[in-house]
Design a protein around this motif. Structure first.
Motif, PDB file in Angstrom:
ATOM      1  N   VAL A 188       1.418  -4.754  11.318  1.00 49.12           N
ATOM      2  CA  VAL A 188       0.414  -4.660  10.240  1.00 49.12           C
ATOM      3  C   VAL A 188       0.034  -3.190  10.026  1.00 49.12           C
ATOM      4  O   VAL A 188      -0.074  -2.705   8.887  1.00 49.12           O
ATOM      5  N   LYS A 189      -0.132  -2.481  11.129  1.00 55.57           N
ATOM      6  CA  LYS A 189      -0.502  -1.060  11.008  1.00 55.57           C
ATOM      7  C   LYS A 189       0.622  -0.267  10.344  1.00 55.57           C
ATOM      8  O   LYS A 189       0.384   0.484   9.394  1.00 55.57           O
ATOM      9  N   GLU A 190       1.850  -0.453  10.837  1.00 66.29           N
ATOM     10  CA  GLU A 190       2.975   0.306  10.279  1.00 66.29           C
ATOM     11  C   GLU A 190       3.181  -0.019   8.802  1.00 66.29           C
ATOM     12  O   GLU A 190       3.475   0.861   7.994  1.00 66.29           O
ATOM     13  N   ASP A 191       3.053  -1.298   8.454  1.00 65.17           N
ATOM     14  CA  ASP A 191       3.208  -1.687   7.042  1.00 65.17           C
ATOM     15  C   ASP A 191       2.162  -0.985   6.175  1.00 65.17           C
ATOM     16  O   ASP A 191       2.467  -0.498   5.080  1.00 65.17           O
ATOM     17  N   SER A 192       0.946  -0.912   6.678  1.00 64.29           N
ATOM     18  CA  SER A 192      -0.130  -0.277   5.889  1.00 64.29           C
ATOM     19  C   SER A 192       0.199   1.204   5.679  1.00 64.29           C
ATOM     20  O   SER A 192       0.067   1.734   4.562  1.00 64.29           O
ATOM     21  N   ILE A 193       0.633   1.860   6.743  1.00 64.73           N
ATOM     22  CA  ILE A 193       0.941   3.293   6.632  1.00 64.73           C
ATOM     23  C   ILE A 193       2.133   3.506   5.695  1.00 64.73           C
ATOM     24  O   ILE A 193       2.104   4.374   4.819  1.00 64.73           O
ATOM     25  N   THR A 194       3.166   2.663   5.857  1.00 65.50           N
ATOM     26  CA  THR A 194       4.358   2.789   5.009  1.00 65.50           C
ATOM     27  C   THR A 194       4.011   2.654   3.531  1.00 65.50           C
ATOM     28  O   THR A 194       4.473   3.430   2.689  1.00 65.50           O
ATOM     29  N   LEU A 195       3.193   1.658   3.215  1.00 64.59           N
ATOM     30  CA  LEU A 195       2.865   1.426   1.800  1.00 64.59           C
ATOM     31  C   LEU A 195       2.147   2.633   1.201  1.00 64.59           C
ATOM     32  O   LEU A 195       2.452   3.064   0.074  1.00 64.59           O
ATOM     33  N   ILE A 196       1.224   3.198   1.960  1.00 63.58           N
ATOM     34  CA  ILE A 196       0.488   4.362   1.444  1.00 63.58           C
ATOM     35  C   ILE A 196       1.415   5.576   1.345  1.00 63.58           C
ATOM     36  O   ILE A 196       1.404   6.313   0.353  1.00 63.58           O
ATOM     37  N   GLU A 197       2.250   5.738   2.347  1.00 63.18           N
ATOM     38  CA  GLU A 197       3.195   6.867   2.355  1.00 63.18           C
ATOM     39  C   GLU A 197       4.141   6.804   1.164  1.00 63.18           C
ATOM     40  O   GLU A 197       4.397   7.791   0.496  1.00 63.18           O
ATOM     41  N   LYS A 198       4.634   5.590   0.901  1.00 68.07           N
ATOM     42  CA  LYS A 198       5.624   5.430  -0.179  1.00 68.07           C
ATOM     43  C   LYS A 198       5.009   5.506  -1.568  1.00 68.07           C
ATOM     44  O   LYS A 198       5.587   6.090  -2.471  1.00 68.07           O
ATOM     45  N   TYR A 199       3.847   4.866  -1.721  1.00 68.44           N
ATOM     46  CA  TYR A 199       3.332   4.675  -3.084  1.00 68.44           C
ATOM     47  C   TYR A 199       2.048   5.432  -3.392  1.00 68.44           C
ATOM     48  O   TYR A 199       1.689   5.574  -4.551  1.00 68.44           O
ATOM     49  N   GLY A 200       1.332   5.875  -2.367  1.00 72.63           N
ATOM     50  CA  GLY A 200       0.076   6.592  -2.598  1.00 72.63           C
ATOM     51  C   GLY A 200      -1.126   5.775  -2.159  1.00 72.63           C
ATOM     52  O   GLY A 200      -0.994   4.628  -1.730  1.00 72.63           O
ATOM     53  N   PHE A 201      -2.298   6.387  -2.302  1.00 70.55           N
ATOM     54  CA  PHE A 201      -3.533   5.761  -1.805  1.00 70.55           C
ATOM     55  C   PHE A 201      -4.085   4.790  -2.845  1.00 70.55           C
ATOM     56  O   PHE A 201      -5.157   5.003  -3.400  1.00 70.55           O
ATOM     57  N   TYR A 202      -3.336   3.736  -3.093  1.00 73.29           N
ATOM     58  CA  TYR A 202      -3.745   2.771  -4.115  1.00 73.29           C
ATOM     59  C   TYR A 202      -4.776   1.794  -3.586  1.00 73.29           C
ATOM     60  O   TYR A 202      -5.043   1.721  -2.379  1.00 73.29           O
ATOM     61  N   GLU A 203      -5.320   1.047  -4.563  1.00 74.05           N
ATOM     62  CA  GLU A 203      -6.326   0.042  -4.225  1.00 74.05           C
ATOM     63  C   GLU A 203      -5.655  -1.178  -3.578  1.00 74.05           C
ATOM     64  O   GLU A 203      -6.187  -1.746  -2.624  1.00 74.05           O
ATOM     65  N   TYR A 204      -4.501  -1.596  -4.095  1.00 71.97           N
ATOM     66  CA  TYR A 204      -3.761  -2.734  -3.518  1.00 71.97           C
ATOM     67  C   TYR A 204      -2.269  -2.557  -3.747  1.00 71.97           C
ATOM     68  O   TYR A 204      -1.855  -1.727  -4.584  1.00 71.97           O
ATOM     69  N   PHE A 205      -1.478  -3.347  -3.012  1.00 63.98           N
ATOM     70  CA  PHE A 205      -0.030  -3.126  -2.971  1.00 63.98           C
ATOM     71  C   PHE A 205       0.734  -4.445  -3.057  1.00 63.98           C
ATOM     72  O   PHE A 205       0.251  -5.485  -2.597  1.00 63.98           O
ATOM     73  N   ASP A 206       1.952  -4.347  -3.567  1.00 62.79           N
ATOM     74  CA  ASP A 206       2.839  -5.512  -3.625  1.00 62.79           C
ATOM     75  C   ASP A 206       3.348  -5.814  -2.226  1.00 62.79           C
ATOM     76  O   ASP A 206       3.746  -4.908  -1.496  1.00 62.79           O
ATOM     77  N   SER A 207       3.339  -7.097  -1.852  1.00 65.90           N
ATOM     78  CA  SER A 207       3.814  -7.437  -0.500  1.00 65.90           C
ATOM     79  C   SER A 207       5.341  -7.596  -0.460  1.00 65.90           C
ATOM     80  O   SER A 207       5.918  -7.663   0.616  1.00 65.90           O
TER      81      SER A 207
END
Ligand code: 2M8
Length: 436
Positions: A389-408
Motif C-alpha cells: 500500500v505504501k509503495e503503491d501510494s509513492i509510485t502513483l505520486i511519483e508517476k503522476y504528481g500530487f493529485y487528489e485521487y488516482f486510477d487504481s
C-alpha cells in the motif's frame, strides 16, 4: 524522482497552500479555497516533519472556529472566495445558537481526526516538551468535541455516532449513498457549480447529486442545525465505519496523551468507558460476515448498507477488529481490491457495477485512506501488504504528481491522477510515508 526531490516538492506544495496571515492550509488552490477539518489534521502531520510551528498553527486555526457546544465544523470560512460553492451564505452556521461567533463555518462536521493527529505530531517532532505544552493547551477542546458527539449524535446511546450528510463522511459521492438518494426526491435547485470549472465534470458528482446534498442542508437549516431534530427528520442518517473508527482512534490517542500529561483521571475513565461501549457495538453492528469487512449502517432505514469500500478497512487503523476478523479482512482486501492489475486501494469495491475508476469517491485511490490502511495493516502485523500500500501510494505520486485521487488500474499509464493537483494531504501524508 529521488526521495529527496519528492520530499522537496511535497514541502513546496504545503508551504504554497499555507495562508501565512490566517495560519491555515487550503486543500488545493481554486477547488477548495478554505480550511477543511480532516484535511487540516492530515496537513498538520505533514508539517510536523519539518515545521512544527505550522502544524500547531493549522490546528489552532481549526479550533478557533469550534462552536460553544464543542462541535468542530467541516469548513471554516476564514476568508472570502468566489471559487467554491456552496459558501458561507448558503451554509449559514449562525442559525445555530451556539455556533462560532468569530468565524463563519458550515453546520456539519467531518471525520474526527484531531485526537490521533495530536498524538502523531507529538511522536514526529523532536521537541517533545514544546509539543506537549501545545497539547496541554488544546486537548480539552478535542475531548469536549468527543463529548458533543456522544451526547448529541448517538440517539440510542449505543456508542456509535451518526452523520447526517455525505459531506460529513468525507467520502462525498460514494456509491454507498445511492440507495439513500432513492428514498429522497429533492427539488431541482438552481445553483452555479464552481468545482466543475476547475476539474473535468466526469471526475466530480453530478448536478442531480448536488440536489440531494443541498436538500439535506436545507432540512438541517430549517431546524437551525439542531442535532435532535436532524436525528428525527433527516433522510440521511448513517453510522459510518470510517467516521466512527476515526473517533475511536482519537479516543485511544486522548487516553495516551492524558496519561502522559497526568492528573486527568476523570477524563481518562470517561474515555475508556466510551471506548469499551463503542468498540463492542461497532463489532456487533457494522461487521458483515458475508462480505468479510465492515459496512455502513443506515440508521434511518435500520439496515446495513451491504457494500465494501476503502472505509471498510479503516477499523484496522483503530484496532477495532479481532485478529480473526482482521485475517478475513485482509483476504477480502487482496481478493477484491488487490489483483495484480491494480494499485491498492480503490475507494470502492472494483467488482461492483457501481465502481467508477475516475469518479471521485466512486473508485479512485485516495492517499489519506491509503495512509490509514498502511498503518492499520501494520497494527496487525501484515507488513508485506502494508508495504505494498505504501509503495503503491509513492509510485502513483511519483508517476503522476500530487493529485487528489488516482486510477487504481495499472493498465491506465497516462494521466491517471485526477481532481485537483498540488493537493495538500497527498503531499503531507507522502512526507509521513517516506519517513522510514
Ligand atoms: C471533498 O469534499 C468537498 C465538500 O466537503 C467538496 O467536494 O466540495 C472531499 O474529498 C472531502 O473529503 C475533503 O475534505 C474536501 C477537501 O479536500 O473535498
Amino acid at each position: 524522482m529521488s526521495k529527496d526531490n519528492l520530499q522537496k516538492k511535497a514541502k513546496h506544495i504545503l508551504d504554497a497552500n499555507f495562508n501565512e496571515d490566517k495560519g491555515f492550509t487550503i486543500p488545493c488552490e481554486g477547488l477548495y479555497p478554505f480550511q477543511w477539518n480532516w484535511d487540516s489534521g492530515f496537513i498538520a502531520i505533514g508539517f510536523a516533519h519539518y515545521d512544527s510551528n505550522k502544524a500547531k498553527r493549522e490546528i489552532e486555526a481549526l479550533l478557533s472556529a469550534q462552536w460553544e457546544n464543542g462541535f468542530i465544523p467541516h469548513i471554516v470560512f476564514h476568508n472570502d472566495s468566489d471559487t467554491y460553492f456552496p459558501g458561507p451564505d448558503f451554509h449559514l452556521s449562525k442559525l445555530h445558537p451556539l455556533a462560532s461567533k468569530s468565524h463563519r463555518t458550515t453546520g456539519m462536521t467531518q471525520p474526527p481526526v484531531l485526537g490521533f493527529v495530536l498524538k502523531e505530531i507529538y511522536d514526529i517532532v523532536d521537541d517533545k516538551e514544546d509539543m506537549l505544552n501545545f497539547i496541554k493547551q488544546n486537548i480539552d477542546k478535542v475531548f469536549f468535541n468527543h463529548q458533543h458527539f456522544y451526547n448529541h449524535r448517538d440517539p440510542n446511546q449505543e456508542g456509535l455516532v451518526f452523520i447526517y450528510h455525505n459531506w460529513e463522511s468525507g467520502t462525498d459521492n460514494s456509491p454507498i449513498w445511492d440507495d439513500i438518494w432513492e428514498t429522497m426526491d429533492p427539488p431541482n435547485y438552481k445553483f452555479e457549480r464552481r468545482d466543475t470549472t476547475h476539474v473535468d465534470a466526469a471526475q466530480r458528482p453530478t448536478n442531480r447529486e448536488y440536489d440531494y446534498y443541498l436538500h439535506l442542508i436545507e432540512i438541517a437549516k430549517a431546524h437551525n442545525y439542531d442535532d435532535a431534530k436532524i436525528a428525527e427528520l433527516s433522510p440521511f442518517l448513517v453510522q459510518d465505519p470510517l467516521f466512527n473508527a476515526m473517533l475511536i482512534k482519537s479516543n485511544e490517542a486522548l487516553i495516551e496523551l492524558y496519561e502522559m500529561i497526568g492528573d486527568s483521571e476523570d477524563k481518562i475513565s470517561t474515555l475508556k468507558a466510551w471506548q469499551e461501549k463503542a468498540i463492542t457495538r461497532f463489532n456487533e453492528k457494522l461487521y458483515n460476515e458475508k462480505l468479510g469487512g465492515y459496512v455502513h449502517y443506515d440508521l434511518r432505514n435500520e439496515k446495513q448498507i451491504e457494500h465494501l469500500s476503502s472505509s471498510s478497512f479503516a477499523p484496522l487503523f483503530s484496532n477495532i477488529p479481532t485478529k480473526e476478523h482482521a485475517d478475513v479482512m485482509v483476504n477480502t482486501l487482496i481478493k477484491k481490491f488487490g489483483g495484480e492489475d491494480r494499485y491498492l486501494c480503490a475507494s470502492f469495491d472494483p467488482e461492483s457495477d457501481r465502481f467508477n475508476p475516475k469518479k471521485y469517491w466512486r473508485g479512485p485511490i485516495w492517499i489519506n485512506l491509503n495512509w490509514m490502511l498502511y498503518n492499520g495493516l501494520n497494527n496487525y502485523g501484515f507488513t508485506d501488504i502494508a508495504n505494498r500500500v505504501k509503495e503503491d501510494s509513492i509510485t502513483l505520486i511519483e508517476k503522476y504528481g500530487f493529485y487528489e485521487y488516482f486510477d487504481s488500474r495499472k493498465s491506465v499509464t497516462e494521466h491517471a491522477g485526477y481532481g485537483g493537483n498540488n493537493f495538500s494531504w497527498s503531499a503531507a501524508l507522502l512526507l509521513d510515508l517516506l519517513k522510514d
